[in-house]
Design a protein around this motif. Structure first.
Motif, mmCIF file in Angstrom:
data_model
loop_
_atom_site.group_PDB
_atom_site.id
_atom_site.type_symbol
_atom_site.label_atom_id
_atom_site.label_comp_id
_atom_site.label_asym_id
_atom_site.label_seq_id
_atom_site.Cartn_x
_atom_site.Cartn_y
_atom_site.Cartn_z
ATOM 1 N N LEU A 86 -5.908 11.235 6.453
ATOM 2 C CA LEU A 86 -7.136 10.191 6.400
ATOM 3 C C LEU A 86 -6.307 8.265 6.779
ATOM 4 C CD1 LEU A 86 -7.944 10.948 2.256
ATOM 5 C CD2 LEU A 86 -9.451 10.385 4.587
ATOM 6 N N SER A 87 -5.084 8.748 6.734
ATOM 7 C CA SER A 87 -4.469 6.199 7.087
ATOM 8 C C SER A 87 -5.135 6.925 8.680
ATOM 9 C CB SER A 87 -3.032 7.343 7.550
ATOM 10 O OG SER A 87 -2.367 6.339 7.851
ATOM 11 N N SER A 98 -6.946 0.619 4.585
ATOM 12 C CA SER A 98 -7.024 1.599 3.516
ATOM 13 C C SER A 98 -6.251 2.514 4.127
ATOM 14 C CB SER A 98 -8.841 2.639 3.793
ATOM 15 O OG SER A 98 -9.164 1.511 3.078
ATOM 16 N N ALA A 99 -5.863 2.895 5.198
ATOM 17 C CA ALA A 99 -5.347 2.863 6.609
ATOM 18 C C ALA A 99 -3.988 2.942 6.194
ATOM 19 C CB ALA A 99 -5.593 2.311 8.012
ATOM 20 N N LEU A 100 -3.036 1.778 5.753
ATOM 21 C CA LEU A 100 -1.814 1.145 5.070
ATOM 22 C C LEU A 100 -1.499 2.058 3.463
ATOM 23 C CD1 LEU A 100 0.421 -0.593 5.402
ATOM 24 C CD2 LEU A 100 -0.928 -2.382 4.377
ATOM 25 N N ASP A 101 -2.581 1.804 2.698
ATOM 26 C CA ASP A 101 -2.350 2.515 1.824
ATOM 27 C C ASP A 101 -2.057 4.126 2.088
ATOM 28 O OD1 ASP A 101 -3.486 0.405 0.327
ATOM 29 O OD2 ASP A 101 -5.241 0.897 0.033
ATOM 30 N N GLN A 103 -1.215 5.549 4.579
ATOM 31 C CA GLN A 103 0.040 5.196 4.794
ATOM 32 C C GLN A 103 1.450 5.576 4.187
ATOM 33 O OE1 GLN A 103 1.043 6.458 8.279
ATOM 34 N NE2 GLN A 103 3.191 6.490 7.483
ATOM 35 N N ASN A 104 0.624 4.527 2.808
ATOM 36 C CA ASN A 104 2.507 4.522 2.185
ATOM 37 C C ASN A 104 2.180 5.877 1.300
ATOM 38 O OD1 ASN A 104 2.877 1.691 3.093
ATOM 39 N ND2 ASN A 104 1.304 0.681 1.545
ATOM 40 N N ASP A 105 1.195 6.768 0.510
ATOM 41 C CA ASP A 105 0.899 7.771 0.187
ATOM 42 C C ASP A 105 1.348 8.388 1.151
ATOM 43 O OD1 ASP A 105 -0.594 6.262 -1.740
ATOM 44 O OD2 ASP A 105 -2.339 7.383 -1.006
ATOM 45 N N PHE A 106 1.728 8.274 2.442
ATOM 46 C CA PHE A 106 2.263 10.132 3.197
ATOM 47 C C PHE A 106 3.498 10.113 2.673
ATOM 48 C CE2 PHE A 106 3.858 10.495 7.474
ATOM 49 C CZ PHE A 106 4.344 12.065 7.520
ATOM 50 N N GLN A 107 4.126 8.343 2.820
ATOM 51 C CA GLN A 107 5.522 8.295 2.673
ATOM 52 C C GLN A 107 5.659 8.412 1.697
ATOM 53 O OE1 GLN A 107 7.239 7.217 5.620
ATOM 54 N NE2 GLN A 107 8.970 7.850 4.778
ATOM 55 N N TYR A 108 5.141 8.432 0.409
ATOM 56 C CA TYR A 108 5.922 8.679 -1.014
ATOM 57 C C TYR A 108 5.540 10.488 -0.531
ATOM 58 C CZ TYR A 108 5.423 9.029 -5.530
ATOM 59 O OH TYR A 108 5.052 10.350 -7.277
ATOM 60 N N TYR A 109 4.731 11.054 -0.627
ATOM 61 C CA TYR A 109 4.866 11.916 -0.461
ATOM 62 C C TYR A 109 6.170 12.728 0.422
ATOM 63 C CZ TYR A 109 -0.217 11.472 -2.362
ATOM 64 O OH TYR A 109 -0.544 11.360 -3.774
ATOM 65 N N LYS A 110 6.105 12.383 1.329
ATOM 66 C CA LYS A 110 7.574 12.608 2.124
ATOM 67 C C LYS A 110 8.177 12.600 1.644
ATOM 68 C CE LYS A 110 9.143 11.965 6.932
ATOM 69 N NZ LYS A 110 9.200 10.859 7.996
ATOM 70 N N ASP A 111 9.033 11.269 0.999
ATOM 71 C CA ASP A 111 9.895 11.217 0.836
ATOM 72 C C ASP A 111 9.921 12.005 -0.814
ATOM 73 O OD1 ASP A 111 11.031 9.168 2.045
ATOM 74 O OD2 ASP A 111 10.306 7.343 0.760
ATOM 75 N N SER A 112 8.680 12.309 -1.807
ATOM 76 C CA SER A 112 9.250 12.698 -2.763
ATOM 77 C C SER A 112 9.869 14.562 -2.707
ATOM 78 C CB SER A 112 7.467 13.539 -3.472
ATOM 79 O OG SER A 112 7.402 12.416 -4.254
#
Length: 204
Positions: A86-87, A98-101, A103-112
């Motif tokens: 989506l990013s 929206s791309a940044l949002d 991308q932040n979600d992607f990083q959050y799930y990756k860290d999780s």
């Protein structure tokens, strides 16, 4: 599931038309049999294909639907992948906020996922440590029991040897006493015989 597999094969063969065709069949099948797992993966894969074909305005609603269902199901791996796609799609339509949002979600799930994997590894190591600790305790206990058993057997042998020694001493003492008594009887008889012989000599 075969449709998704076929779509992925055609994607890697760079036959994107057939890849899109089969993933669309997978989506329709998943909706008809109410299979959310298949639907999630098919939607995310279709979004990926549309991104590659630069049809970003088409991929965004597809990916959003897949991501929404993945969130309901708790599919973190798919949530991570969907957020990444989506990013990329929002970058394609110049919606950088929206791309940044996403991308932040992607990083959050990756860290999780990383933390989840780390926690899993830590728990596995802790479990292995506990098993090893228990095995060591069991080995030490078995060794302690073996030493105690050997000591018990040694004490039992010493006890039997002591009892045997006492019995042997009693037997020897009994034999010696009997010999002494017999000797005294023989000496007494010899003394009587000697006296008789002495008397006879005096009478003659």
């Amino acid at each position: 599931y075969n449709y998704v597999n076929a779509s992925e094969i055609y994607y890697y063969l760079e036959d994107y038309s057939k890849s899109e065709k089969y993933v669309t069949l997978a989506i329709n099948l998943a909706r008809s049999i109410d299979d959310n797992y298949l639907l999630i993966h098919a939607l995310i894969h279709k979004g990926h294909i549309l991104n590659y074909l630069k049809r970003f305005s088409e991929s965004i609603p597809v990916l959003k639907e897949g991501l929404a269902i993945a969130k309901q199901s708790g599919e973190i791996e798919v949530m991570k992948t969907g957020s990444k796609y989506l990013s990329e799609a929002y970058v394609g339509v110049n919606d950088y906020k929206s791309a940044l949002d996403f991308q932040n979600d992607f990083q959050y799930y990756k860290d999780s996922m990383f933390n989840s994997d780390n926690n899993k590894i830590i728990k596995e190591l802790e479990a292995k440590y506990e098993v090893e600790k228990k095995q060591k305790e069991i080995s030490e206990l078995n060794e302690k029991n073996r030493v105690q058993q050997l000591a018990s057997e040694k004490n039992r042998v010493l006890l039997y040897a002591s009892i045997g020694g006492v019995i042997a001493l009693l037997i020897i003492a009994f034999v010696l006493q009997n010999r002494n008594a017999l000797k005294q009887k023989v000496n007494a008889k010899l003394e009587i015989v000697n006296r008789e012989i002495h008397l006879q000599k005096e009478l003659v």
